[in-house]
Scaffold this motif. Structure first.
Motif, PDB file in Angstrom:
ATOM      1  N   TYR A  83      41.765 136.553  -4.665  1.00  0.00           N
ATOM      2  CA  TYR A  83      40.453 136.833  -5.276  1.00  0.00           C
ATOM      3  C   TYR A  83      39.492 137.463  -4.275  1.00  0.00           C
ATOM      4  O   TYR A  83      38.889 138.495  -4.557  1.00  0.00           O
ATOM      5  N   ARG A  96      40.576 140.953  -3.488  1.00  0.00           N
ATOM      6  CA  ARG A  96      40.245 141.911  -4.544  1.00  0.00           C
ATOM      7  C   ARG A  96      38.762 142.263  -4.548  1.00  0.00           C
ATOM      8  O   ARG A  96      38.398 143.405  -4.795  1.00  0.00           O
ATOM      9  N   MET A 124      38.829 149.339 -14.116  1.00  0.00           N
ATOM     10  CA  MET A 124      37.782 148.330 -13.900  1.00  0.00           C
ATOM     11  C   MET A 124      36.565 149.008 -13.294  1.00  0.00           C
ATOM     12  O   MET A 124      36.686 149.785 -12.357  1.00  0.00           O
ATOM     13  N   ASP A 135      29.780 141.988 -15.616  1.00  0.00           N
ATOM     14  CA  ASP A 135      30.914 142.639 -14.959  1.00  0.00           C
ATOM     15  C   ASP A 135      31.589 141.687 -13.968  1.00  0.00           C
ATOM     16  O   ASP A 135      32.811 141.693 -13.831  1.00  0.00           O
ATOM     17  N   MET A 139      43.054 135.306 -14.268  1.00  0.00           N
ATOM     18  CA  MET A 139      43.905 135.242 -15.451  1.00  0.00           C
ATOM     19  C   MET A 139      43.501 134.116 -16.405  1.00  0.00           C
ATOM     20  O   MET A 139      44.316 133.285 -16.802  1.00  0.00           O
ATOM     21  N   ASN A 154      33.641 139.212 -15.973  1.00  0.00           N
ATOM     22  CA  ASN A 154      34.820 139.908 -16.487  1.00  0.00           C
ATOM     23  C   ASN A 154      35.852 140.108 -15.380  1.00  0.00           C
ATOM     24  O   ASN A 154      37.038 139.830 -15.564  1.00  0.00           O
ATOM     25  N   PHE A 155      35.417 140.582 -14.228  1.00  0.00           N
ATOM     26  CA  PHE A 155      36.289 140.780 -13.072  1.00  0.00           C
ATOM     27  C   PHE A 155      36.960 139.463 -12.686  1.00  0.00           C
ATOM     28  O   PHE A 155      38.168 139.401 -12.468  1.00  0.00           O
ATOM     29  N   THR A 156      36.178 138.385 -12.620  1.00  0.00           N
ATOM     30  CA  THR A 156      36.702 137.078 -12.239  1.00  0.00           C
ATOM     31  C   THR A 156      37.737 136.590 -13.240  1.00  0.00           C
ATOM     32  O   THR A 156      38.807 136.095 -12.852  1.00  0.00           O
ATOM     33  N   ALA A 157      37.448 136.741 -14.515  1.00  0.00           N
ATOM     34  CA  ALA A 157      38.395 136.315 -15.552  1.00  0.00           C
ATOM     35  C   ALA A 157      39.717 137.066 -15.428  1.00  0.00           C
ATOM     36  O   ALA A 157      40.796 136.463 -15.507  1.00  0.00           O
ATOM     37  N   ILE A 158      39.635 138.353 -15.210  1.00  0.00           N
ATOM     38  CA  ILE A 158      40.848 139.158 -15.045  1.00  0.00           C
ATOM     39  C   ILE A 158      41.626 138.704 -13.810  1.00  0.00           C
ATOM     40  O   ILE A 158      42.834 138.476 -13.868  1.00  0.00           O
ATOM     41  N   GLU A 159      40.939 138.585 -12.701  1.00  0.00           N
ATOM     42  CA  GLU A 159      41.609 138.221 -11.448  1.00  0.00           C
ATOM     43  C   GLU A 159      42.194 136.815 -11.477  1.00  0.00           C
ATOM     44  O   GLU A 159      43.237 136.568 -10.875  1.00  0.00           O
ATOM     45  N   GLU A 215      37.743 135.220 -20.563  1.00  0.00           N
ATOM     46  CA  GLU A 215      36.375 135.408 -20.088  1.00  0.00           C
ATOM     47  C   GLU A 215      35.430 134.345 -20.644  1.00  0.00           C
ATOM     48  O   GLU A 215      34.556 133.852 -19.935  1.00  0.00           O
TER      49      GLU A 215
END
Length: 84
Positions: A46, A49, A1, A10, A20, A13-18, A23
């Motif tokens: 969250y 992270r 990441m 970014d 789950m 994207n980070f939020t979507a990953i964290e 995006e």
């Protein structure tokens, strides 16, 4: 990441990953409390992270006053002084 969350894409994207989630299902206008995976535990993970990724602390008071992902993003940017 990518450790830089200063770019809006970014951060999403980070939020979507964290959180789950896909995006494309979230945006800066999204009320993060309406995200299906959001819970008090998810909130703690969250913000932990975010702190781990870019060394920015977000408090529970910050989250209580925020409504959208853009509100959280603005806190991140302001606390990082743009150096992330």
């Amino acid at each position: 990441m990518n450790s830089s969350l200063s770019k809006r894409k970014d951060f999403i994207n980070f939020t979507a990953i964290e959180l789950m989630v896909p995006e494309e299902s979230i945006s800066f206008e999204t009320n993060f409390r309406d995200i299906s995976t959001w819970s008090s535990l998810t909130a703690l993970l969250y913000i932990s992270r975010i702190n781990e990724e870019i060394d920015v602390l977000i408090s529970s008071t910050d989250l209580a006053s925020a409504k959208t992902l853009d509100d959280i993003y603005q806190i991140v940017i302001s606390r990082s002084n743009g150096i992330i």
